[in-house]
Design a protein around this motif. Structure first.
Motif, PDB file in Angstrom:
ATOM      1  N   LYS A 113     108.575  37.401 -11.214  1.00  0.00           N
ATOM      2  CA  LYS A 113     108.718  37.251  -9.772  1.00  0.00           C
ATOM      3  C   LYS A 113     108.729  38.636  -9.139  1.00  0.00           C
ATOM      4  O   LYS A 113     109.276  39.585  -9.714  1.00  0.00           O
ATOM      5  CB  LYS A 113     110.040  36.552  -9.423  1.00  0.00           C
ATOM      6  N   GLU A 148     110.898  37.571  -4.006  1.00  0.00           N
ATOM      7  CA  GLU A 148     110.368  36.214  -4.089  1.00  0.00           C
ATOM      8  C   GLU A 148     111.171  35.363  -5.063  1.00  0.00           C
ATOM      9  O   GLU A 148     111.838  35.891  -5.961  1.00  0.00           O
ATOM     10  CB  GLU A 148     108.893  36.239  -4.504  1.00  0.00           C
ATOM     11  N   SER A 149     111.085  34.041  -4.883  1.00  0.00           N
ATOM     12  CA  SER A 149     111.785  33.115  -5.764  1.00  0.00           C
ATOM     13  C   SER A 149     110.831  32.290  -6.625  1.00  0.00           C
ATOM     14  O   SER A 149     111.279  31.591  -7.530  1.00  0.00           O
ATOM     15  CB  SER A 149     112.668  32.166  -4.941  1.00  0.00           C
ATOM     16  N   LYS A 150     109.534  32.378  -6.341  1.00  0.00           N
ATOM     17  CA  LYS A 150     108.540  31.639  -7.124  1.00  0.00           C
ATOM     18  C   LYS A 150     107.820  32.603  -8.056  1.00  0.00           C
ATOM     19  O   LYS A 150     107.373  33.680  -7.646  1.00  0.00           O
ATOM     20  CB  LYS A 150     107.526  30.948  -6.207  1.00  0.00           C
ATOM     21  N   SER A 151     107.678  32.208  -9.309  1.00  0.00           N
ATOM     22  CA  SER A 151     107.105  33.102 -10.307  1.00  0.00           C
ATOM     23  C   SER A 151     105.582  33.112 -10.271  1.00  0.00           C
ATOM     24  O   SER A 151     104.943  32.194  -9.748  1.00  0.00           O
ATOM     25  CB  SER A 151     107.576  32.695 -11.709  1.00  0.00           C
ATOM     26  N   ARG A 152     105.020  34.169 -10.865  1.00  0.00           N
ATOM     27  CA  ARG A 152     103.581  34.315 -11.033  1.00  0.00           C
ATOM     28  C   ARG A 152     103.277  34.428 -12.529  1.00  0.00           C
ATOM     29  O   ARG A 152     104.141  34.811 -13.318  1.00  0.00           O
ATOM     30  CB  ARG A 152     103.078  35.551 -10.292  1.00  0.00           C
ATOM     31  N   ARG A 201     105.421  35.690 -17.343  1.00  0.00           N
ATOM     32  CA  ARG A 201     105.799  35.119 -16.054  1.00  0.00           C
ATOM     33  C   ARG A 201     106.801  36.058 -15.391  1.00  0.00           C
ATOM     34  O   ARG A 201     107.708  36.579 -16.046  1.00  0.00           O
ATOM     35  CB  ARG A 201     106.395  33.720 -16.243  1.00  0.00           C
ATOM     36  N   ASP A 233     111.809  28.380 -13.073  1.00  0.00           N
ATOM     37  CA  ASP A 233     112.089  29.553 -12.251  1.00  0.00           C
ATOM     38  C   ASP A 233     113.571  29.766 -11.963  1.00  0.00           C
ATOM     39  O   ASP A 233     113.955  30.799 -11.402  1.00  0.00           O
ATOM     40  CB  ASP A 233     111.323  29.468 -10.922  1.00  0.00           C
ATOM     41  N   THR A 234     114.410  28.827 -12.335  1.00  0.00           N
ATOM     42  CA  THR A 234     115.849  29.025 -12.133  1.00  0.00           C
ATOM     43  C   THR A 234     116.495  29.750 -13.310  1.00  0.00           C
ATOM     44  O   THR A 234     117.662  30.141 -13.234  1.00  0.00           O
ATOM     45  CB  THR A 234     116.572  27.674 -11.935  1.00  0.00           C
TER      46      THR A 234
END
Length: 661
Positions: free
Chosen positions: A574, A578-582, A572, A519-520
């Motif tokens: 975000k 938000e900072s966390k992916s789905r 994938r 995610d970075t």
């Protein structure tokens, strides 16, 4: 003094110029140039101003500037210095034209070159032992056309020395002047190939599924390549290959993909498999993503216009078109939204503090007062724009910088990697950066792509007011309002059903396999209503249409119970805050039936992808040509409310003509 009087003056000279003085003149010119190179990045050049005075583009030629300086002296000085000054002018003029790429637009005649071969040893100004002025003239023309010229004006002061007067030289710097000078010295049959800058990226290769089954890349919603290609074809020339980015050509068009059922998921994913039109036996896997439209009222916006007003923007298709384009955007914003204007040239400054759009006339007045002039301190302007945007930050709103430029940064921070690092750090603040490119002849596409990609924004090229209408009015919501960020696509192909594959385009957006779950790692963004298309060409297992020969010793891969799948698609993303992916995922079935509408849209996208490959050289198209692209596009034009597809069909015809010349 008129030209005839000046000719008479030189005709009455009795003494021939001294050879030693000529050598000293050349040495002084060399020393002056070296000194100026160390200082050329200083911020002393005048900034583009909002003052009523206008910088004129009608500047005298290089030689005339020098002669005006010399002939402005009184008659006694003219008689005293005329002999040695003329030698100094000739030496400096040809030194600049022959040896310095950024001076290669200087006007040089055959007569001047001939005179200099007598005044200066051949090895001192680059002529070989057997070279003639005519041969060197052709070399000058070639250098003038392909050199990547800076818009910055280099000021060279040559102090007075024994036997000649002091000189102040301002060589030609604008693209128009450079082109005119190159034309003046170009040999018959020579054609200018352009000075716009693009990064070259080799087309994605064909890969064996057994060796590398996973393909990962970032999405791309930029459209700059298509607009630039259209401009070149409109001028009757094929674009340079590096200017063609297949994914931007395909994604220029809106597609009629199904909308997501609700806003819980920001976009829908649609997969269509069809036969390849250019290679029998191969198939195309067409992936279509459609973002949802904004429901209800759009969020508040905090917009900072960051405008390049340097000397290179003094052209009708640059700063004047910037003003018109941003005026259109104001009509799409809400009265309570705020707009600020930052400009940069030799330095940066704030022309308009944050102002509500309901004061539209105040904003337009600030835009209309801008004039172009000076060098290009783009990095300083970006820093100031971020400061201003952050000071007015709107929580749960749109905070965006819109940079309008021809892309040439030559003062302050202008290293691409350094600018990239700065923009990467700033995007964490929630302020996004979009880039609008203007003009040609000095267009720095690579830098603009870097800024937009790393600033969580989009890159578009505005060549006409109609394109400004498309980007900033018709598609304003997708350009300004993000619904998902860091969107990545990963496809794992099934070795049992797919022997080979290649991704069409996205060469500058490729990611490592492990980047997909990280995610970075930054990736592309989708705006409201955006559609995104990606196409893979695959060779089904058992087909004889593959590029690679069968291995004698390789074992046939097992299907692991997935014999009806070509592969597995994962996306994938975000949400903007938000900072966390789905994750979204689905299989790519071998026997999925596409609806007529989806098949038509996939076929039209295929026509665009094939056309882009033809402009790049058509390495993988096996004889498929412009006529085939034209037939496929016409048969699948479909609904075309804005006429974009009809225009594309005309572009294919123009490419046919340009390619035949």
């Amino acid at each position: 003094m008129n030209d005839r009087e000046l000719e008479n003056l030189f005709a009455r000279m009795d003494d021939a110029p001294n050879a030693a003085a000529r050598e000293r003149a050349l040495a002084a010119a060399l020393q002056a140039f070296d000194a100026v190179q160390h200082e050329k990045n200083s911020a002393n050049a005048s900034q583009g101003s909002a003052a009523p005075s206008r910088h004129t583009s009608e500047r005298p030629s290089f030689g005339r500037k020098i002669m005006q300086r010399l002939t402005a002296r009184n008659s006694t000085q003219r008689w005293l210095y005329s002999g040695m000054a003329s030698a100094a002018v000739l030496v400096l003029g040809v030194f600049v034209a022959l040896q310095l790429p950024q001076y290669s637009g200087v006007e040089v005649s055959t007569e001047v070159a001939s005179a200099l071969t007598q005044a200066v040893p051949a090895e001192r100004h680059g002529l070989g032992a057997g070279s003639t002025p005519r041969e060197k003239k052709a070399e000058i023309a070639e250098n003038a056309s392909v050199a990547q010229l800076s818009a910055e004006e280099y000021e060279v002061d040559m102090p007075a020395a024994d036997g000649y007067a002091g000189l102040h030289v301002s060589p030609l710097s604008k693209a128009a002047d450079q082109a005119a000078a190159a034309d003046a010295i170009a040999p018959p049959g020579y054609r200018d190939v352009g000075r716009d800058r693009f990064d070259t990226a080799a087309a994605n290769p064909i890969k064996r599924t057994s060796e590398e089954p996973v393909s990962t890349f970032s999405i791309d919603v930029d459209t700059a390549s298509y607009s630039f290609v259209r401009r070149q074809l409109g001028a009757g020339a094929l674009p340079q290959k590096a200017a063609v980015r297949l994914e931007e050509m395909v994604n220029y068009f809106p597609y009629d993909y199904p909308l997501p059922p609700d806003t819980s998921q920001p976009f829908s994913t649609n997969v269509t498999v069809l036969d390849s039109p250019w290679k029998a036996g191969n198939k195309l896997v067409h992936i279509g993503i459609q973002g949802y439209e904004l429901p209800g009222a759009q969020p508040r916006s905090n917009i900072v216009f960051l405008l390049d007003v340097s000397g290179s923007m003094d052209s009708p298709d640059k700063l004047p078109l910037v003003k018109q384009s941003l005026g259109l955007l104001l009509d799409r914003l809400q009265p309570q939204d705020t707009v600020a204007i930052v400009v940069y040239a030799g330095a940066a400054g704030t022309v308009l503090e944050p102002t509500q759009v309901k004061d539209k006339q105040k904003i337009l007045a600030a835009l209309n007062r801008l004039q172009a002039g000076g060098a290009t301190a783009g990095a300083e302007g970006i820093q100031l724009a971020y400061q201003l945007a952050e000071s007015q930050f709107i929580e749960d709103g749109v905070n965006r910088i819109v940079l309008a430029t021809d892309g040439d940064f030559n003062v302050g921070i202008y290293d691409t990697e350094e600018l990239k690092g700065f923009v990467e750090r700033k995007r964490e603040s929630g302020v996004f950066l979009s880039v609008l490119g203007f003009g040609q002849g000095n267009y720095h596409d690579a830098l603009m792509q870097t800024l937009a990609q790393n600033g969580n924004g989009v890159a578009a090229y505005i060549d006409t007011l109609g394109e400004a209408q498309k980007v900033l009015v018709d598609e304003a919501t997708s350009a300004l309002f993000p619904i998902a960020k860091d969107v990545k696509i990963q496809v794992e192909f099934n070795p049992a059903t797919v022997s080979e594959y290649r991704l069409l385009g996205y060469e500058t957006r490729m990611l490592a396999e492990e980047d997909f779950n990280n995610d970075t790692v930054d990736a592309g963004d989708i705006g409201a209503g955006h559609s995104v298309t990606a196409i893979y060409e695959i060779t089904p297992a058992g087909s004889d249409s593959g590029a690679f020969a069968d291995s004698r010793y390789a074992e046939a891969p097992a299907s692991a119970g997935k014999s009806d799948e070509y592969g597995y698609l994962k996306l994938r993303y975000k949400l903007p805050q938000e900072s966390k992916s789905r994750l979204i995922s689905q299989p790519i079935g071998m026997h999925t039936q596409a609806t007529p509408d989806m098949l038509r849209e996939a076929q039209f996208a295929t026509a665009v992808a094939g056309f882009a490959q033809l402009l790049e050289g058509g390495k993988y198209l096996a004889g498929w040509g412009f006529a085939d692209a034209l037939e496929l596009a016409q048969a699948n034009r479909g609904d075309d409310p804005y006429g974009y597809r009809a225009e594309f069909i005309q572009l294919i015809r123009k490419a046919q003509v340009a390619g035949a010349m």
